[in-house]
Every structure is written in C-alpha cells, then in structure tokens.
Write a protein that holds these residues in place. Sequence first.
Motif, mmCIF file in Angstrom:
data_model
loop_
_atom_site.group_PDB
_atom_site.id
_atom_site.type_symbol
_atom_site.label_atom_id
_atom_site.label_comp_id
_atom_site.label_asym_id
_atom_site.label_seq_id
_atom_site.Cartn_x
_atom_site.Cartn_y
_atom_site.Cartn_z
ATOM 1 N N LYS A 173 0.776 -1.051 -0.070
ATOM 2 C CA LYS A 173 -0.126 0.046 -0.017
ATOM 3 C C LYS A 173 0.923 1.430 0.129
ATOM 4 N N MET A 224 0.656 7.662 -2.002
ATOM 5 C CA MET A 224 0.030 8.198 -3.240
ATOM 6 C C MET A 224 1.221 8.403 -4.346
ATOM 7 N N GLN A 275 -2.186 5.187 -9.560
ATOM 8 C CA GLN A 275 -2.668 6.043 -8.669
ATOM 9 C C GLN A 275 -4.249 5.993 -8.453
ATOM 10 N N SER A 319 -8.601 -3.107 -5.209
ATOM 11 C CA SER A 319 -8.121 -3.069 -3.781
ATOM 12 C C SER A 319 -6.968 -4.155 -3.716
ATOM 13 N N PRO A 327 -4.707 3.118 -4.673
ATOM 14 C CA PRO A 327 -5.006 4.035 -3.678
ATOM 15 C C PRO A 327 -6.305 4.714 -3.877
ATOM 16 N N TRP A 328 -6.617 5.071 -4.950
ATOM 17 C CA TRP A 328 -7.931 5.624 -5.321
ATOM 18 C C TRP A 328 -8.964 4.817 -6.422
ATOM 19 N N LEU A 373 -15.723 8.648 -4.971
ATOM 20 C CA LEU A 373 -14.338 8.242 -4.711
ATOM 21 C C LEU A 373 -14.333 7.319 -3.559
ATOM 22 N N ARG A 374 -13.393 6.277 -3.592
ATOM 23 C CA ARG A 374 -13.306 5.137 -2.560
ATOM 24 C C ARG A 374 -11.760 4.975 -2.320
ATOM 25 N N ARG A 375 -11.322 5.357 -1.086
ATOM 26 C CA ARG A 375 -9.785 5.281 -0.985
ATOM 27 C C ARG A 375 -9.620 3.835 -0.357
ATOM 28 N N SER A 386 -10.708 1.819 2.957
ATOM 29 C CA SER A 386 -12.001 2.816 3.409
ATOM 30 C C SER A 386 -13.127 1.936 2.940
ATOM 31 N N CYS A 425 -6.235 15.017 -5.854
ATOM 32 C CA CYS A 425 -5.490 13.826 -6.270
ATOM 33 C C CYS A 425 -3.991 14.503 -6.524
ATOM 34 N N GLU A 485 -2.444 15.331 -3.070
ATOM 35 C CA GLU A 485 -1.973 13.933 -2.468
ATOM 36 C C GLU A 485 -0.918 13.161 -2.978
#
Length: 473
Positions: A361, A364, A370, A415, A420-421, A437-439, A442, A457, A460
Amino acid sequence: LYHQGDWFDLCRGPHGPSTGRIGAFKLTKVAGAYWRGDARNPQLQRIYGIGFPTREALDAHLHQLEEAEKRDHRRLGREMDLFHVQEEAVGSVFWHPKGWQLWRTVENYMRRRLEAADYREVRTPQLIDRVLWEASGHWDKFGQNMFTIENEDRVLALKPMNCPGHVQIFRQHQHSYRDLPLRMAEFGACHRNEPSGALHGIMRVRAFTQDDAHIFCEPTQINAETVSFLDLLRSVYADFGFTDIKVKFSDRPPLRAGSDEVWDQAEKALWDAVNAAQLECTLNPGEGAFYGPKLEFVLRDAIGRDWQCGTLQVDFVLPERLDATYIGSDGQKHRPVMLHRAILGSMERFLGILIEEHAGKLPMWLAPLQVVVATITNEADAYADRVGEAFRLAGIHVEVDKGADKIGYKIRQHSLRKVPWIIAVGAKEAEVTSVSLRRLGSQAQESLALDAAIALCQRESMPPDIARTASAA
C-alpha cells in the motif's frame, strides 16, 4: 564442532544448559531426511522448532513471521504486476510497466535531491579491462565475484562497482582546490556473481543499480561533507517513511589495501566527522571496505526488521592507486580524499524494502497506479474515458476499467492490486460531472466534482520534496 559432555554437534554452539531456560516454544514444521542424504539409507524425521525465554517474545516473533509472509515483496510483486524473475536470467529482474513506473518515480525523486545538493550526474562503461581493476585493487580483492569475458586477447569485466570509473572522469581534467568538493553521482548498473543460493527476489540479485556517488574533496572538507550528506540522507529516508535509523562504524577488515598508517589516518578522519556531526554509532569491527572505513546506515521497518542500506566510506587508497590529483592552494599537486556514499544502496533491494514496509500500500506519490476509474454501468463508458483522460492530463497515473463485472467486484480486484483511489462513475455522475471516490482500505465513499477530485489527487500525489518547495513558495 561443539562439545557438551559426551555430545558432539556440528554447530557453533553454545547449547542451552537446560530446557528450563526455554520459557516458550513452538514446533514449526517437520520434514523427511535420509540418513547421510542417501536414499538407500533409513528415512529420518527432522523436526523444526523455535524457543524464547517468554511467551510474549515467542508471540512477537510469530507475529513478525506472519507479517513478513503477508508483506513478501515477491508475492506482492505478482499481485501488483510489478516485476518477475525467471531461470533464463538468474539474478536479474524483468520490470513490468507498473514496476518500472515505481522505479522511475524513485529515481526521479533521487535525481532532484542530488541536483539540489550540487551533485553532477555521470555515466560510466559496463565493460572495463581487467588492467583498471588490477590497478584499483578490485581484481585481487573482488575478482571471484566479477563476470568476465575475453575478447581480442583482452579480459574485460562487467563492473561490480562504479568508483574506478568515477576516478577516470576526475582525472580527465587537472582540478584546482577551488573545484573541490566535486560531487559525482551515477545510477550505476553493476553486476556481481552472487551464489545462486543467496538470491532472493529483487532483494539479492546479480544485476543491480546503485544510487552511487563519490565526493572528491580536501582532507579539511571531510567533516563538512559528512554533515551535509547526513542531512540529505535523513531527509530522504524520512520522505520514504523511515525514521528509525541506526549507524554502525565499520573499521579495517583483515584483507585490505593500503598501509596501517593510511588506515589510521582514514579511521581518524571518519571518527572526527562522526563527532562533528554528533552522530551516535556502534562499532562494527573488521567490516570496512577493503579501501577504507565506512558508516553503515540501518533502517528499521514497520515490523521491526533491520535493513542495511546507505553507506559512507572515507578512502585515501584509490586516489593514490589510480593517480588522482588536484592543485592545492600552495600550487603543488595533492591527492584528493574520496568519499564513497550511497543512500538507497541497491535500487532493486530498496524497492523491495519499500514494498514490504508498506505491505504494497504505497503512499500516493509512489504508487505506480494511483487511480482506477471504474464504470458502474456501460452507459457511463464515454464519461469514464473522459474522466480518465482528465486525470492523465493532470499527470496522474490512471487506468479506466470498463469491464462488464459488477462495481463491487471491480473494487475488490483493484483493492487487491493496492490502487490508492478507486473512482466509480455511472449515469448520475456523468449527468453532474462528478465522481464517487473510495480510498484503499476504507468503506466510505465521497462524492466530488471532477475538477475538485483532480485537484485533491494532485495535492496528495505530490512528491514530498516538491511539496516542500511549493509550500515554501
């Protein structure tokens, strides 16, 4: 052999005086073995186990082993499609597009840091005649680890290190003391004939690249150059997430070049630099390079493992052996001191450490991929392409997933790839030019306007050195 009572064992020892000293143990595996390795002999059962003084220490060790297995860079390299190794190129790495993107990100970051610190980047040959390696002393001390070829009655060696080549560049001009310190850097591709049994993924290879540099300076400049290098090294490590750093002072090895008087001078110079930098270090006897003492920088990772990466070596030997000189303020020729230094060490190994440190992981700014834009329905295909192109034009590493799978499956798959995004787009998002958006890691989703998502983005994913410059401005 180790002897205890009537028992002789083929190990260094010592044995524990009694089982009462073992507070906790665990048997880890069993394996068959033929007596004396001969299949015609009876088969034996080999039992492996580990023991610790306390249950807490045992549990901590087992947890570290479990975490290490989860973080194994070889497995993550396959899952994230970064690289592979194969028998047809033993000890060499096949970098895939995403893996090479990670490499380029790290190399470009290092190049910016070196340029800001007034290093001049060079490139030296891969194949060099043994005559130079003999002159430098590497042939006698390191020849068994070199790959060689014969051509036109000459023996050439693939370089195992970059330092003799850098001295050759230095010698092309008659430098003045006013030119010093001269800092020469190279992302040097090197080859060493490591035993096949010692090879390990990208952590231990035969073909590797060093973030190498050599500083040619006067003896009076050693302290200042050491302090400056330590500041750079600490800053680089911090940007990659490493703040727990130990330092070892490695003094003269049994096999070495140069007289004891030269080694006395070099070791005193390095100790003086350590004191000038107020650096805490422990002695590592006999582990210096064959041409000079060195500092070794050991990083502790997220699960408590230590990795030796950077080095700083003080060398009075190679400038003498390879006839490097400069004109001093007295108008006479003098030998420069050569500081060998690396921060990352081997690029391949450091990338493996990074992957395991972050369990894949990656932050970013390091992530080779990314953002993934994933469609909820096929009706959003055209909008997904538009979103992907907008991110791409903003300098973001992005892919568009317009596959027929359901969005939940897409999120799970990306995932696992440690993206990351993950941005989901459907008809609703297309209508109002927004994204969902899902990180990574999370379950929460965030609805953002497309322009706002791109700006966020970019912030980050900004490399730390560029972010500091932007903040200062």
